[in-house]
Design an enzyme around this catalytic site. Structure first.
Site, PDB file in Angstrom:
ATOM      1  N   SER A 172       0.905  -1.103   0.065  1.00  0.00           N
ATOM      2  CA  SER A 172      -0.004   0.058   0.062  1.00  0.00           C
ATOM      3  C   SER A 172       0.911   1.221  -0.149  1.00  0.00           C
ATOM      4  CB  SER A 172      -1.094   0.079   1.153  1.00  0.00           C
ATOM      5  OG  SER A 172      -0.191   0.139   2.418  1.00  0.00           O
ATOM      6  N   HIS A 173       2.037   1.030   0.463  1.00  0.00           N
ATOM      7  CA  HIS A 173       3.017   2.169   0.213  1.00  0.00           C
ATOM      8  C   HIS A 173       4.403   1.989  -0.592  1.00  0.00           C
ATOM      9  CE1 HIS A 173       1.257   3.567   4.169  1.00  0.00           C
ATOM     10  NE2 HIS A 173       1.532   4.827   3.627  1.00  0.00           N
ATOM     11  N   GLU A 220      -7.731   0.298   4.359  1.00  0.00           N
ATOM     12  CA  GLU A 220      -8.225  -0.907   4.750  1.00  0.00           C
ATOM     13  C   GLU A 220      -9.494  -1.017   4.523  1.00  0.00           C
ATOM     14  OE1 GLU A 220      -7.803  -4.592   5.321  1.00  0.00           O
ATOM     15  OE2 GLU A 220      -5.981  -3.498   5.408  1.00  0.00           O
TER      16      GLU A 220
END
Lengths: 345, 345
Positions: free
Chosen positions: B52-53, B193
């Protein structure tokens, strides 16, 4: 001092509470400078409605003294290991006097350098951390404080004690108001809370800890003999580790495990270090500091406007009442405290 | 670049990933110095298994650029507002280059004064904080970092957004090993999320947030339109407030509410400040620093010996694999990234 009508409680003015605390601590053999500093902290706790950190702590402190855990006449020694760092070696005495000794230089350095840190080394801890950060916020500084304790708390994912209850405290100056202050243990609950359940024969919630075999338990006594848990899962556990590191090895002082080892089964208060950071809002902001502190007030208003409380609201409300009405403690506690005087006078 | 047998994923060497990120960011109009710094952070995220990063953030960053949220050619400006303080005005550009600009002076000041702080002002945030604290720990310093985001999170006891997801990161140097690093949001979960659950049509746990009327809900979309909750009850909420204050008003920068207001509905990345503290273990300890850092290793061993993980273990394990095998991303993501090039080339 007045007995309440039901005689189950005793009311003391703040002066009476202070006087009582001083007499007990003197009788226990503590030197005058320590008596003054320690009594002030206990009266502040009682005044703010923190009964577990109030006059009750006279029993805890005198117990640590009787067991030889505390140096009763330690003279804190101050030095400056680096330009923005202050260190006070407490010589094995209670932390309060060491903090008072280091505080003026910490404030001066924070104002001069923009940020500074104070390490208290070799001190005995029985108190909360909010008095330290509130005092610094009262001088217009932003403050953080950390201290380990005894190894009672398991890391998330484990079941055996490594961490102490490892509190984190924070203070923020509010123009014309009490500072914004919080102070919380990184353990799921206070150890004293489990102790109370044990005495009352009550169960504890299943997420408070483990027994000595690492199994979940709701029996308070088993948690006390096993391991407490951190708050907030792996995040609280990470913070607990940070507190160990910052106020342990970083300042050359004990971890919670080392403190428990040094205690050698005496069940005295934790021994070790404390780290306090201070930042001056004028450091980054200069003359604009006041205007930016005012923006922080909008944050507090947004919290309170929806009925949520600021962390220290209850303490400050209790303080306002205590100023007029004094403090009320259980008569049984008052008797136990007076017994400490009988033994010595 | 290789297609995996099932063609659902694409494998890239780290050099290929870096080259792809640079091409996309250049095509989006980012100046060369920013391209370099931003690409490095995204490759580090992908390399460490933080999808996600990782390269996914190319979509996020180019979206913020397209919306005019980011200044693509901002030149960070450094000053020293106080002896132990460093400030970098990022001029509305991404935070990475501002950090790189301020880092050497922060390190120098931490070593000289024992403690120092770096404020990044007026920067756009899309990344995690661990790259900053890991870099400083890699230079032998202890580091803390804080940043607000957009007001999405309710204070404990309330139901309306005040705080951002407000991460706290910490780094500790370990001789001969990767630093001890954690970096967590003070919200109960990452906003991404909840977004994933929304896309998948799945419910969220009841303690993740509230709907716009302040009622508990398990509908992801309603939490996104209402308020997320903090982790760890009132303790996490207190930490979230601390992050707002430290990396907002203390450094003269935006709170999460002010960042959301400044965004004006564009749904860009948060704009505002970041505060980084650095302490030099040699400041308090001098030549004894190495010996005390070694004591910290006993703490880590006590955690790992009982099967508990250190916070960054998974990241470092992924890093070791990526060094040999490169990174694997979904083929759909790879196609979406390549589309960003088609539009511009």
């Amino acid at each position: 001092m007045t007995l309440a009508p039901d005689a189950d409680t005793v009311r003391l003015s703040l002066d009476e509470a202070r006087s009582l605390a001083r007499r007990v601590l003197s009788a226990a053999g503590l030197s005058p400078a320590h008596v003054e500093a320690v009594a002030e902290t206990m009266v502040a706790g009682e005044r703010d409605g923190c009964a577990s950190h109030g006059l009750y702590r006279l029993l805890v402190a005198t117990d640590s003294i009787a067991k030889g855990v505390v140096s009763v006449d330690a003279v804190p020694a101050l030095d400056e290991p680096a330009p923005a760092l202050v260190r006070v070696d407490g010589g094995g005495g209670f932390a309060q006097l060491a903090f008072e000794r280091g505080r003026p230089l910490l404030v001066e350095k924070a104002r001069r350098f923009g940020i500074a840190a104070l390490a208290l080394n070799n001190v005995v801890h029985f108190a909360a951390l909010w008095p330290e950060v509130e005092a610094l916020a009262g001088e217009g500084l932003v403050a953080l404080a950390f201290t380990p304790s005894h190894a009672w708390v398991a890391p998330e994912g484990g079941t055996r004690p490594v961490f102490g209850t490892n509190p984190v405290a924070f203070g923020w100056p509010r123009p014309g108001r009490h500072p914004f202050v919080f102070d919380f243990a990184t353990s799921a609950t206070a150890r004293g809370e489990i102790e109370l359940r044990r005495r009352a024969g009550q169960p504890v919630p299943a997420d408070w800890g483990y027994d000595a075999d690492g199994a979940s338990t709701t029996v308070a006594k088993e948690v006390l003999a096993g391991a407490m848990r951190t708050f907030g899962g792996h995040k609280g556990s990470a913070l607990a580790a940070m507190v160990e590191l910052l106020a342990g090895p970083l300042i050359g002082d004990l971890t919670s495990q080392e403190s428990l080892d040094a205690d050698a089964g005496r069940k005295g208060s934790p021994l070790g270090g404390e780290l306090i950071l201070a930042l001056d809002p004028a450091g980054f902001l200069g003359a604009a500091a006041g205007q930016h502190l005012q923006r922080a007030e909008a944050l507090f208003e947004a919290i309170q406007a929806q009925g949520a409380r600021l962390p220290s609201e209850r303490r400050y409300a209790a303080r306002a009442v205590s100023a007029h009405e004094g403090v009320t403690i259980p008569a049984a506690l008052h008797r136990d405290i007076l017994k400490l005087l009988e033994r010595k006078d």
